[in-house]
Design an enzyme around this catalytic site. Structure first.
Site, PDB file in Angstrom:
ATOM      1  N   PRO A   9       8.897   4.098   2.337  1.00 27.86           N
ATOM      2  CG  PRO A   9       9.660   1.984   1.777  1.00 27.86           C
ATOM      3  CD  PRO A   9       9.510   2.909   2.938  1.00 27.86           C
ATOM      4  CG  ASN A  10       7.463   2.978  -3.113  1.00 28.97           C
ATOM      5  OD1 ASN A  10       8.120   3.517  -4.001  1.00 28.97           O
ATOM      6  ND2 ASN A  10       7.756   1.790  -2.645  1.00 28.97           N
ATOM      7  NE  ARG A  17       2.672   2.596  -3.256  1.00 35.09           N
ATOM      8  CZ  ARG A  17       2.925   2.201  -2.030  1.00 35.09           C
ATOM      9  NH1 ARG A  17       2.808   3.028  -1.021  1.00 35.09           N
ATOM     10  NH2 ARG A  17       3.302   0.976  -1.800  1.00 35.09           N
ATOM     11  CE1 TYR A  22      -1.115   1.208   0.080  1.00 33.06           C
ATOM     12  CE2 TYR A  22      -0.460   1.098  -2.230  1.00 33.06           C
ATOM     13  CZ  TYR A  22      -0.428   0.583  -0.949  1.00 33.06           C
ATOM     14  OH  TYR A  22       0.284  -0.569  -0.682  1.00 33.06           O
ATOM     15  CG  ASN A  73       2.333   3.652   6.275  1.00 30.88           C
ATOM     16  OD1 ASN A  73       2.876   2.548   6.165  1.00 30.88           O
ATOM     17  ND2 ASN A  73       1.328   4.042   5.509  1.00 30.88           N
ATOM     18  CB  ALA A  76       7.783  -2.095   1.310  1.00 25.78           C
ATOM     19  CD  GLU A  97       2.001  -1.865  12.237  1.00 29.30           C
ATOM     20  OE1 GLU A  97       1.713  -2.382  13.342  1.00 29.30           O
ATOM     21  OE2 GLU A  97       2.251  -2.536  11.222  1.00 29.30           O
ATOM     22  CG  HIS A  99      -0.111  -0.581   7.623  1.00 33.89           C
ATOM     23  ND1 HIS A  99       1.114  -0.433   7.009  1.00 33.89           N
ATOM     24  CD2 HIS A  99       0.115  -1.208   8.796  1.00 33.89           C
ATOM     25  CE1 HIS A  99       2.037  -0.969   7.780  1.00 33.89           C
ATOM     26  NE2 HIS A  99       1.467  -1.441   8.885  1.00 33.89           N
ATOM     27  NE  ARG A 106      -2.774  -4.503  -0.294  1.00 31.30           N
ATOM     28  CZ  ARG A 106      -1.834  -3.585  -0.569  1.00 31.30           C
ATOM     29  NH1 ARG A 106      -1.522  -2.681   0.347  1.00 31.30           N
ATOM     30  NH2 ARG A 106      -1.232  -3.589  -1.737  1.00 31.30           N
TER      31      ARG A 106
HETATM   32  C1  DQA Z   1       1.127   0.257   3.372  1.00 29.85           C
HETATM   33  C2  DQA Z   1       0.957  -1.254   3.179  1.00 29.85           C
HETATM   34  C3  DQA Z   1       2.285  -1.906   2.829  1.00 29.85           C
HETATM   35  O1  DQA Z   1       2.113  -3.301   2.665  1.00 29.85           O
HETATM   36  C4  DQA Z   1       2.825  -1.335   1.538  1.00 29.85           C
HETATM   37  O2  DQA Z   1       4.081  -1.882   1.233  1.00 29.85           O
HETATM   38  C5  DQA Z   1       2.867   0.151   1.537  1.00 29.85           C
HETATM   39  C6  DQA Z   1       1.784   0.898   2.153  1.00 29.85           C
HETATM   40  C7  DQA Z   1      -0.201   0.973   3.617  1.00 29.85           C
HETATM   41  O3  DQA Z   1      -0.156   2.128   4.020  1.00 29.85           O
HETATM   42  O4  DQA Z   1      -1.268   0.398   3.399  1.00 29.85           O
HETATM   43  O5  DQA Z   1       3.745   0.743   0.925  1.00 29.85           O
HETATM   44  O6  DQA Z   1       1.937   0.464   4.508  1.00 29.85           O
END
Ligand code: DQA
Length: 145
Positions: A9-10, A17, A22, A73, A76, A97, A99, A106
């Site tokens: 998501p997002n 964003r 990011y 990735n 959330a 995985e 990020h 964080r």
């Molecule tokens: C994320 C880190 C997550 O905590 C966050 O909710 C994201 C992006 C990252 O790519 O740094 O949406 O996965």
């Protein structure tokens, strides 16, 4: 060899964003970067994004018998989803995985990763280059050929 890249998501909002966290690259820029890298490695790649947990589970299940490696990735859902962890464990496909941000520096709620237990590696804090690093890990042997 085929790698499936999954974004949660997002992540479709990259570039818009929280650019301080990011970066300024858009989701389209990220997809192009991944496709160019796959070409360089001489492998097939499929890129998928969804804001919905169940759709992400469906996509992981569909990878069974199709992809040799998964770069994910979960965004959330990293911090909440047992369903995504179980899906990765179900298909037994080597998974990395990723990020974009350095999650370990964080908020407390980002310190839990359910999926990590099922992954062969984790890449954090390398921006979008982290996806390419994850692809290299799978290419260099983390994945069934
Ligand atoms: C994320 C880190 C997550 O905590 C966050 O909710 C994201 C992006 C990252 O790519 O740094 O949406 O996965």
């Amino acid at each position: 060899m085929k790698i499936l890249v999954i974004n949660g998501p997002n992540l479709n909002m990259l570039g818009i964003r929280e650019p301080g966290v990011y970066g300024k690259e858009t989701y389209k820029d990220l997809c192009r970067k991944i496709e160019d890298h796959a070409k360089k490695l001489g492998i097939d790649v499929e890129i998928y994004q969804s804001n919905h947990e169940g759709d992400l589970v469906d996509k992981i299940q569909e990878a069974y018998g199709d992809a040799n490696g998964i770069v994910i990735n979960p965004a959330a859902y990293t911090h909440t989803s047992v369903a995504i962890l179980d899906a990765v464990k179900s298909v037994s496909i080597p998974t990395v995985e990723v990020h974009i941000s350095k999650v370990e520096e964080r908020e407390d709620f980002r310190q839990v990763s359910y999926i990590r237990k099922a992954c062969v590696a984790t890449v954090t804090g390398k921006g979008t280059d982290g996806y390419l690093m994850a692809m290299n890990i799978l290419f260099e042997g983390g994945a069934d050929k």
